[in-house]
Each structure stands twice: as structure tokens, then as C-alpha cells.
Design a protein around this motif. Structure first.
Motif, short mmCIF file in Angstrom:
data_model
loop_
_atom_site.label_atom_id
_atom_site.label_comp_id
_atom_site.label_asym_id
_atom_site.label_seq_id
_atom_site.Cartn_x
_atom_site.Cartn_y
_atom_site.Cartn_z
N LEU A 1 0.80 -1.21 0.00
CA LEU A 1 0.02 0.07 -0.14
C LEU A 1 0.94 1.24 -0.12
N ILE A 2 1.91 1.20 0.73
CA ILE A 2 2.71 2.45 0.79
C ILE A 2 3.66 2.51 -0.35
N LYS B 1 1.00 3.98 -3.17
CA LYS B 1 0.73 5.27 -2.71
C LYS B 1 1.95 6.21 -3.41
N GLU C 1 3.43 5.43 -6.03
CA GLU C 1 3.29 5.06 -7.19
C GLU C 1 4.64 4.24 -7.81
N TYR D 1 -5.94 -4.29 -5.15
CA TYR D 1 -4.94 -3.17 -5.52
C TYR D 1 -3.95 -3.82 -6.54
#
Length: 112
Positions: free
Chosen positions: A14-15, A18, A20, A45
Motif C-alpha cells: 500500500l505504501i 501510494k 506510485e 490493488y
């Protein structure tokens, strides 16, 4: 133990998502799914990442996003809107398949 490891991979993914860094996020999401094959958020995701890639990955993205959607539909919980709208967009890419368009409308009505 493997459940915790899957959650760690997912959190890191997730990090990276975010930030990219989609290639690294893809790697960690695959590891998360290896540890927990039923992880709907990891499928969602990973499906988002594949939807941003070349159209050759769109069928794989649709499959992962469908699994994500079905798991939340069965649990009657609130899924991520961005993931659902991406799934609806991918379904509408092939407008000749009427059932895809109907499914996309149903997804959008669920989000709104």
C-alpha cells in the motif's frame, strides 16, 4: 504466522502503491497473495495495478477485480470505490458484451 507475513507484505505494498512504485507494489501484493490467497484487498490493488498496464493485462485485472467485488458483495461490506469504478471501466471496454455493461451499471449504482 503466514497471516501476519501476508499483512506485512500488503501494508508495504500500500505504501509503495501510494508512492506510485507500482512494480514494487506488484511484487509485494503477489507475496501477500502467496501468504493469504483469499486476501480481497490484495486482489483489488493488484487488479488496479494491472488495469494501469498494457491492455494485455486487462483480462487479469478484470478477474482480480471481480474476485475483489464478489468477496465484498458476499460480506455485504463497503469496498473501495476506486477499485470498483476501475472494475466497471474495464467491463465497459468491451461494450459488445451486454452483460458486462449491465454488471458495470450495477457496480456503479452500488458505489453511489
Amino acid at each position: 504466522r503466514s497471516g501476519k507475513l501476508g499483512k506485512i507484505y500488503f501494508a508495504r505494498a500500500l505504501i509503495l502503491f501510494k508512492l506510485e512504485d507500482f512494480k514494487s507494489a506488484e511484487r509485494d501484493l503477489k507475496e501477500a497473495l502467496h501468504e493469504d490467497p483469499d486476501s480481497a484487498p490484495a486482489k483489488g490493488y493488484l487488479g488496479l495495478i494491472y488495469s494501469r498496464m498494457d491492455s494485455a493485462f486487462h483480462d487479469q485485472a478484470k478477474q482480480l477485480l471481480k474476485q475483489y467485488f464478489e468477496s465484498f458483495k458476499a460480506a455485504d461490506s463497503a469496498p473501495d470505490r476506486t477499485i470498483l469504478l476501475t472494475y466497471a471501466r474495464l467491463l465497459c471496454e468491451d461494450r459488445l458484451i451486454q452483460s458486462n455493461v449491465i454488471e458495470a451499471i450495477n457496480i456503479c449504482s452500488r458505489v453511489l
